[in-house]
Design an enzyme around this catalytic site. Structure first.
Site, PDB file in Angstrom:
ATOM      1  N   HIS A   1       8.352 -16.921  19.724  1.00 22.66           N
ATOM      2  CA  HIS A   1       8.982 -15.950  19.282  1.00 22.66           C
ATOM      3  C   HIS A   1      10.247 -15.920  19.261  1.00 22.66           C
ATOM      4  CE1 HIS A   1      10.801 -14.448  23.244  1.00 22.66           C
ATOM      5  NE2 HIS A   1       9.967 -15.222  23.917  1.00 22.66           N
ATOM      6  N   CYS A   2      10.768 -15.068  18.469  1.00 25.16           N
ATOM      7  CA  CYS A   2      12.204 -14.635  18.330  1.00 25.16           C
ATOM      8  C   CYS A   2      12.783 -13.399  18.945  1.00 25.16           C
ATOM      9  CB  CYS A   2      12.914 -14.873  16.909  1.00 25.16           C
ATOM     10  SG  CYS A   2      11.893 -13.871  15.978  1.00 25.16           S
ATOM     11  N   ALA A   3      13.731 -12.584  18.334  1.00 24.82           N
ATOM     12  CA  ALA A   3      13.935 -11.297  18.951  1.00 24.82           C
ATOM     13  C   ALA A   3      12.996 -10.247  18.996  1.00 24.82           C
ATOM     14  CB  ALA A   3      15.394 -11.001  18.618  1.00 24.82           C
TER      15      ALA A   3
END
Length: 472
Positions: free
Chosen positions: A25-27
């Site tokens: 995942h990212c932000a």
């Protein structure tokens, strides 16, 4: 466990855990890398509760959640039972062939860079804000530079930025499916007081150039890139019985000298040239370049290129002391998206829940996270993106002409990272300029979007009246 039901449905429509080969995942996005696209139901994924939208990339689906993505990621791991080590190597060659045009490589590169830098962002934001607070305390509140308070605050900042090669080494090695600790190991070596900036070193009689690796980016990336190929070689040829001990030993024996003698200095020189190039760009055509870049930034985010250009900002801060491009255009663009989303929210009359949701998206965008607003409110109203662009161009002109810069490099530029614009001596001139640019970005994008929305509504009503008259 807020995202349990969502995770169950996502797992079902992604083709089950057997169709996954990497989960991250990212932000704001849950990134699911799949083996077979035939098993992925993108339309069904879009309709799941708590899913703001999806982005389809080469070999992966990005499920947009918002700022709570880490919670959703953990729930997805629990629901799916996904374990990276059980699927290492899965999907290699299994993914259906795609036509490899330019956008294929753009998406691949953007996705790769995002997984390296996004896990580091919380530390960078914290460190940057702490540095700004320290400078304010010293310059305006009488705190002694040598006091324990100032020293501790500076240590927090240094922990975030000085050891950047350690963090990048870890995340890059993890993304390349090596032992993450080996990448961190190489990064720790580079920033070691025995290596970084030390004169007179040699290895087997070969002189090692003097390089300060603190806060550097390219040297560790080049080093871990070399480590990937060396690791694969030893993985293939070292017997299984002694691989656990000998592979990391032989890998470091090969990688460390090459990195210190060649790759590290090359990366440093490239970083310096990047800094010089960025400075010349903004000095010569900043008034033209910044409004264009700010207007294009939302689409860079959509393609993942905002993460791909983060090294430019890091290199600028490391080489010239500030970033005149990456953080500035992100700051302007994110505020414009927030202003446009708020314009959309205030134009909704009859649906209070939808109005409140889009308003929250707008506030989140003002704080630096734009995906919920962009995919949940704006992309289905493409005309209002003209309002976003008008705000970005207006604010970008002011920022470019008057030379707005950021003294700290970190992800998610927005109102919460406004302190990044305080200069290293605690001066407020650049911060005041940032405030003017921010007001201009929000107000112009809001007003322009409201005008566009009102005209769209007027045209819609006019067309409806015409249709009724024709029927009569």
């Amino acid at each position: 466990m807020k995202y349990v039901n969502m995770s169950k449905q996502v797992l079902e429509h992604i083709g089950g855990v057997e169709n996954l080969n990497h989960v991250e995942h990212c932000a704001t996005r849950l990134r699911l890398h799949y083996n077979s696209k035939k098993l992925v139901n993108e339309e069904a994924l879009k309709g799941i509760e708590n899913v703001v939208g999806i982005v389809s990339k080469a070999g992966q689906v990005q499920v947009i959640i918002g700022p709570n993505v880490n919670e959703a990621y953990n729930d997805f791991l629990d629901v799916s039972g996904w374990k990276e080590e059980q699927h290492s190597g899965a999907g290699s060659g299994a993914e259906e062939p795609e036509e490899k045009k330019a956008m294929y490589y753009v998406n691949k590169f953007g996705s790769f860079m995002a997984t390296i830098f996004m896990p580091i962002v919380p530390a960078l934001i914290t460190g940057g804000i702490i540095l700004a607070l320290r400078n304010l305390l010293i310059n305006y509140f009488g705190v002694d530079m040598e006091s324990g308070t100032a020293v501790i605050l500076n240590a927090i900042f240094s922990a975030a930025f000085t050891f950047l090669p350690v963090y990048i080494g870890f995340t890059m090695a993890k993304r390349l499916k090596m032992e993450p600790i080996m990448g961190a190991f190489l990064g720790a070596l580079l920033v070691s007081s025995n290596i970084s900036g030390v004169e007179g070193l040699d290895f087997l009689g070969i002189s090692i150039p003097v390089v300060d690796y603190s806060s550097s980016v390219l040297p560790i990336m080049l080093g871990v890139g070399l480590m990937y190929f060396v690791d694969k070689f030893f993985q293939k040829y070292i017997p299984e019985t002694v691989k656990y001990f000998l592979k990391p030993l032989f890998t470091m024996i090969v990688v460390v000298p090459i990195t210190l003698i060649a790759l590290g200095p090359i990366g440093t020189v490239l970083s310096d040239y990047v800094g010089i190039g960025v400075t010349n760009l903004m000095d010569n055509i900043g008034g033209v370049a910044m409004p264009i870049l700010a207007a294009l930034y939302p689409y860079m985010v959509m393609l993942g290129l905002d993460k791909a250009i983060m090294p430019i900002g890091f290199n600028s801060v490391a080489s010239i002391g500030y970033d005149p491009v990456v953080m500035v255009m992100g700051f302007i663009s994110n505020l414009c998206i927030g202003g446009t989303a708020l314009a959309v929210a205030t134009s909704i009359k009859n649906d209070k829940s939808k109005k409140g949701m889009i308003a929250s998206f707008g506030v989140t965008a003002l704080c630096g996270v734009t995906e919920p607003a962009f995919y949940g409110a704006l992309i289905m109203r493409p005309k209002v993106l003209i309002g976003t662009a008008i705000g970005a161009v207006s604010a970008g002109l002011v920022a470019g002409i008057f030379g707005l810069v950021s003294y700290v490099m970190g992800g998610c530029p927005g109102l919460l990272t406004a302190l990044f614009f305080i200069d290293n001596d605690g001066g407020f001139g650049n911060l005041i300029l940032a405030g003017i640019v921010a007001i201009l970005a929000i107000v112009v994008s809001f007003v322009a979007s409201k005008i566009i929305l009102s005209k769209t509504e007027t045209n819609k009503n006019s067309n409806s009246e015409t249709e009724i008259k024709e029927v009569i």
